[in-house]
Design a protein around this motif. Sequence first.
Motif, PDB file in Angstrom:
ATOM      1  N   THR A   1       0.838  -1.207   0.000  1.00  0.00           N
ATOM      2  CA  THR A   1       0.000   0.000   0.000  1.00  0.00           C
ATOM      3  C   THR A   1       0.867   1.249   0.000  1.00  0.00           C
TER       4      THR A   1
ATOM      5  N   ARG B   1       2.509   1.957  -3.411  1.00  0.00           N
ATOM      6  CA  ARG B   1       1.636   2.528  -4.447  1.00  0.00           C
ATOM      7  C   ARG B   1       1.655   4.048  -4.439  1.00  0.00           C
ATOM      8  N   LEU B   2       2.260   4.649  -3.406  1.00  0.00           N
ATOM      9  CA  LEU B   2       2.410   6.103  -3.394  1.00  0.00           C
ATOM     10  C   LEU B   2       3.373   6.579  -4.472  1.00  0.00           C
ATOM     11  N   VAL B   3       4.221   5.677  -4.931  1.00  0.00           N
ATOM     12  CA  VAL B   3       5.227   6.031  -5.936  1.00  0.00           C
ATOM     13  C   VAL B   3       4.709   5.629  -7.317  1.00  0.00           C
ATOM     14  N   ARG B   4       4.363   6.591  -8.109  1.00  0.00           N
ATOM     15  CA  ARG B   4       3.827   6.311  -9.437  1.00  0.00           C
ATOM     16  C   ARG B   4       4.940   5.846 -10.368  1.00  0.00           C
ATOM     17  N   GLY B   5       4.623   4.858 -11.146  1.00  0.00           N
ATOM     18  CA  GLY B   5       5.577   4.395 -12.148  1.00  0.00           C
ATOM     19  C   GLY B   5       6.765   3.659 -11.586  1.00  0.00           C
ATOM     20  N   ALA B   6       6.652   3.115 -10.364  1.00  0.00           N
ATOM     21  CA  ALA B   6       7.782   2.386  -9.782  1.00  0.00           C
ATOM     22  C   ALA B   6       8.136   1.193 -10.660  1.00  0.00           C
ATOM     23  N   THR B   7       9.426   1.031 -10.934  1.00  0.00           N
ATOM     24  CA  THR B   7       9.899  -0.039 -11.817  1.00  0.00           C
ATOM     25  C   THR B   7      10.603  -1.165 -11.061  1.00  0.00           C
TER      26      THR B   7
ATOM     27  N   THR C   1      13.122   6.424  -4.186  1.00  0.00           N
ATOM     28  CA  THR C   1      12.215   6.859  -3.117  1.00  0.00           C
ATOM     29  C   THR C   1      12.398   5.943  -1.918  1.00  0.00           C
TER      30      THR C   1
ATOM     31  N   SER D   1      12.830  11.328  -1.437  1.00  0.00           N
ATOM     32  CA  SER D   1      13.307  10.857  -2.736  1.00  0.00           C
ATOM     33  C   SER D   1      14.549  11.641  -3.137  1.00  0.00           C
TER      34      SER D   1
ATOM     35  N   SER E   1      12.068   4.643  -9.823  1.00  0.00           N
ATOM     36  CA  SER E   1      11.095   5.113 -10.806  1.00  0.00           C
ATOM     37  C   SER E   1      11.806   6.068 -11.758  1.00  0.00           C
TER      38      SER E   1
END
Length: 339
Positions: free
Chosen positions: A170, A173-179, A242, A224, A261
């Motif tokens: 959960t 999911r705060l980090v958009r586009g995490a790879t 991050t 980050s 990301s």
Amino acid sequence: MCSHRAGELLLAETAASSATTSERAQAMLEVLRRLVPFDGAWLALADPVGHGYHSLASVDLDGPTVEFLSGPLNARDIETTGTNRARPPLSPSDLPYPAQELRTWAECLIPSGIHEALALGLFAPSGRHVGFLALLSGDRRPPSPHLRRRLGRLGPVLAHGIDPMRSLLTAARLVRGATAGVVLCTDEGCQALPGLPADELLTPSSPVLAAARERIGDGHVYSSFLWPMGGPHAPGGHVRVTALAAPEDTPPRLTGLALLSPATELRGLTPRELEVLGLLVEGCSNQEIARTLVVAPRTVAAHLEHVLGKLGAPTRTLAAVRAERDGLYVPAPLAGGHA
């Protein structure tokens, strides 16, 4: 049959609730009692670093009994035997603590009226060890095969209910586009984060993780920064790292997350300007920046003028604050070329 089905549905609903892990664990034991009767119960998380368990919830057990079950050997013994049968002899070298401190089932549980146990190791669908359940009984008869099978069917639901990765995912999911991402542990190691691949930047000895741990250790809940790809002068561009502190309901040995990301919104800053900005965030003077980067002080002054303009900051202090807020800096050791 209908009542059992209703109980199983209630257990699944409880396991999926948004309560804290400890609250879910306690509620699941109360529901479980309707499906698999017991005189005492203990539910615990597997220690991701050590060899014991982190107690989450118990029903009708006193403190000494919970302490006994939480030991590094005892839960394993229950899981192996499922009863109060004698364990194989152990030599002193097998023990994680002095032999005189080892307490047996007979010494701790039988005087409390416990004679039998129905125990279950809890595992995620991937096979990751999540925790352990012990249902204790004063009945001298072994649990029936029917009860064993029923409890076995409920294992995945119980594992889902206490899985610490739920809270961590959960947060991730705060980090958009995490790879890519890993879970940080107190022993300087790391664990895989379900759903995200590994990356060579996130190995246990990586300076990326060292920097992430430092940020979390400094009290940052969310932080980050940028990491140069291909070397300190970023010939391959930058990636964003991050660092997230672990939520409160995760086991104490899991300290946080490190996620990668794409690096976007760099405000037009060049790799060299980002190096200068990183040292500025660390509180370096112009002379110190010049010595670190092996350039002339007037070159540093020119870079800082460009940095202030691109960040829309009238002062060095405000530039450092905005860089910290937006993660627009490279950690100072890398700015000095120590990748």
